[in-house]
Design an enzyme around this catalytic site. Structure first.
Site, mmCIF file in Angstrom:
data_model
loop_
_atom_site.group_PDB
_atom_site.id
_atom_site.type_symbol
_atom_site.label_atom_id
_atom_site.label_comp_id
_atom_site.label_asym_id
_atom_site.label_seq_id
_atom_site.Cartn_x
_atom_site.Cartn_y
_atom_site.Cartn_z
ATOM 1 N N GLY A 47 11.104 -2.934 5.201
ATOM 2 C CA GLY A 47 10.386 -4.049 5.337
ATOM 3 C C GLY A 47 9.949 -4.284 3.966
ATOM 4 N N HIS A 48 9.247 -3.599 3.208
ATOM 5 C CA HIS A 48 8.582 -3.735 1.882
ATOM 6 C C HIS A 48 9.928 -4.004 1.146
ATOM 7 C CE1 HIS A 48 5.729 -0.507 3.062
ATOM 8 N NE2 HIS A 48 4.871 -2.018 2.917
ATOM 9 N N SER A 53 6.836 0.109 9.715
ATOM 10 C CA SER A 53 5.205 0.030 9.284
ATOM 11 C C SER A 53 5.142 1.085 8.766
ATOM 12 C CB SER A 53 4.264 -0.098 10.415
ATOM 13 O OG SER A 53 3.090 0.212 10.091
ATOM 14 N N SER A 54 4.390 1.391 7.739
ATOM 15 C CA SER A 54 3.969 2.612 6.861
ATOM 16 C C SER A 54 3.242 3.654 8.102
ATOM 17 C CB SER A 54 3.115 2.442 6.152
ATOM 18 O OG SER A 54 3.547 1.662 4.915
ATOM 19 N N GLN A 83 -10.317 -2.494 2.519
ATOM 20 C CA GLN A 83 -10.019 -3.144 3.630
ATOM 21 C C GLN A 83 -9.787 -2.439 4.906
ATOM 22 O OE1 GLN A 83 -5.961 -4.276 1.640
ATOM 23 N NE2 GLN A 83 -5.139 -3.830 3.552
ATOM 24 N N MET A 104 0.946 -1.311 -0.071
ATOM 25 C CA MET A 104 0.030 0.101 -0.038
ATOM 26 C C MET A 104 0.804 1.094 -0.052
ATOM 27 S SD MET A 104 -3.330 -0.874 2.017
ATOM 28 C CE MET A 104 -3.019 -0.726 3.675
ATOM 29 N N GLY A 105 2.272 0.963 -0.127
ATOM 30 C CA GLY A 105 3.194 2.154 -0.336
ATOM 31 C C GLY A 105 3.693 2.706 0.925
ATOM 32 N N ALA A 106 4.080 4.063 0.845
ATOM 33 C CA ALA A 106 4.913 4.352 2.048
ATOM 34 C C ALA A 106 5.819 3.414 2.304
ATOM 35 C CB ALA A 106 4.067 4.741 3.233
ATOM 36 N N GLY A 113 4.778 -10.427 3.910
ATOM 37 C CA GLY A 113 5.592 -10.124 5.413
ATOM 38 C C GLY A 113 4.915 -10.990 6.470
HETATM 39 P P1 AMP Z 1 1.411 -2.991 3.402
HETATM 40 O O1 AMP Z 1 2.011 -1.800 2.490
HETATM 41 O O2 AMP Z 1 1.585 -2.433 5.166
HETATM 42 O O3 AMP Z 1 0.199 -3.239 3.157
HETATM 43 O O4 AMP Z 1 2.621 -4.225 3.527
HETATM 44 C C1 AMP Z 1 2.807 -4.681 2.143
HETATM 45 C C2 AMP Z 1 3.543 -6.163 2.535
HETATM 46 O O5 AMP Z 1 4.917 -5.788 3.077
HETATM 47 C C3 AMP Z 1 2.893 -7.146 3.289
HETATM 48 O O6 AMP Z 1 3.066 -8.269 2.963
HETATM 49 C C4 AMP Z 1 3.346 -6.634 4.722
HETATM 50 O O7 AMP Z 1 3.226 -7.798 5.492
HETATM 51 C C5 AMP Z 1 4.764 -6.500 4.355
HETATM 52 N N1 AMP Z 1 5.366 -5.908 5.561
HETATM 53 C C6 AMP Z 1 5.041 -4.542 6.064
HETATM 54 N N2 AMP Z 1 5.804 -4.386 7.119
HETATM 55 C C7 AMP Z 1 6.868 -5.209 7.145
HETATM 56 C C8 AMP Z 1 8.021 -5.157 8.024
HETATM 57 N N3 AMP Z 1 8.123 -4.536 9.012
HETATM 58 N N4 AMP Z 1 8.669 -6.410 7.641
HETATM 59 C C9 AMP Z 1 8.554 -7.442 6.608
HETATM 60 N N5 AMP Z 1 7.519 -7.084 6.032
HETATM 61 C C10 AMP Z 1 6.672 -6.215 6.178
#
Ligand code: AMP
Length: 284
Positions: A36-37, A187-188, A61, A30-32, A149
């Site tokens: 982790g990404h 986290s974003s 969601q 979802m960007g930002a 993740g």
């Molecule tokens: P999001 O952009 O938050 O929807 O996350 C996109 C993907 O990145 C999802 O599969 C998350 O589980 C993964 N993700 C987000 N934060 C982390 C992190 N700190 N470490 C590893 N993967 C992450």
């Protein structure tokens, strides 16, 4: 990195990859974008030569309109970081590209009780929304590998179930949670924390680590450990704790006893001010 805004355009590109015999993997986000990404992108590159990422803040969601409206957007930097990390293609659809008939009559999935526990209790409809977007993205991209993740532990299990339900033979790879030096899971949503709130947020990991230690050394029962952690988080400044739950790592059923024979995971969701954070840790 080529940026595609429509399904037709990215599909034409992916067909050309297939014709050249190039396999590809997919990293939905979802960007930002943060470290982790980027670890997910690296993991994907270890599996397949071509990495396709997506950025789409999926409205279906979000059960809380304010959370959706305040979701951080850092698109220019995201594009730079994804390109640097070695993504070959970025899918950047609009809402109407993803949901041309609107969001009122999207599919509902039979996810069983996995979707109504933990996050499901506190974010009704969240996992239906996750499945709606992931199903649609997978129909468009149809990758060989899907990288997720561990940070979103329950979401990984739900997407696994979605693949079963939709009969998709896609290899799921789960990348470990990337953390700041303080232990705070990247986290974003951390972008919305002030410095002092960020310090409070580090207590999530500290408490998860404490739980892991207790799990392996003490005779405290899961519910006793959970209430100690809840109290501790509220004392250090969390506004509320939605749950801290020690569960069977496969079924996510809460564990009543400290039995070392099942794999256990501790999952937590807690809010500081207006920012809700989730994290988890395997206990053995
Ligand atoms: P999001 O952009 O938050 O929807 O996350 C996109 C993907 O990145 C999802 O599969 C998350 O589980 C993964 N993700 C987000 N934060 C982390 C992190 N700190 N470490 C590893 N993967 C992450």
């Amino acid at each position: 990195m080529i940026i595609f805004k429509t399904a037709t355009a990215i599909q034409a590109y992916l067909i050309s990859c297939k014709l050249k015999g190039q396999t590809y993997g997919f990293v939905p986000t979802m960007g930002a974008i943060h470290e982790g990404h980027l670890t997910l992108v690296q993991k994907c590159r270890q599996e397949v030569p071509i990495v396709v990422a997506s950025i789409f803040v999926n409205p279906t969601q979000f059960n809380d309109a304010a959370d959706y409206e305040k979701y951080p957007i850092t698109l220019e930097q995201d594009i730079f970081l994804l390109e640097q990390a070695g993504c070959s293609a970025l899918f950047l659809p609009t809402i109407s590209e993803m949901y041309p008939k609107g969001i009122a009559n999207l599919p509902q999935y039979s996810l069983g009780n996995m979707a109504t526990m933990l996050e499901g209790v506190h974010r009704p409809g969240h996992f239906q929304g996750v499945c709606q977007v992931v199903d649609k993205l997978l129909q468009i991209i149809n990758p060989e590998v899907l990288v997720l993740g561990q940070k979103d532990y329950q979401q990984c299990m739900i997407i696994n179930k979605l693949l079963e339900l939709t009969n998709k033979k896609i290899n799921i790879v789960i990348a470990p949670t990337q953390r700041e030096e303080s232990g705070l899971a990247m986290s974003s949503r951390n972008l919305r924390l002030s410095d002092s709130q960020k310090t409070i947020a580090t207590h999530i990991y500290r408490n998860l680590a404490w739980l892991r230690n207790q799990w392996n050394t003490s005779s405290l029962l899961p519910h006793q450990m959970e209430s100690i952690v809840t109290k501790q988080l509220l004392e250090v400044g969390f506004t509320s704790v939605d749950y801290i739950s020690i569960c069977n790592a496969i079924t996510l059923q809460p564990l009543a006893t400290n039995s070392q024979s099942v794999r256990a995971v501790a999952l937590v969701a807690a809010t500081i001010g207006e920012v809700r954070l989730i994290d988890n840790l395997l206990l053995d």
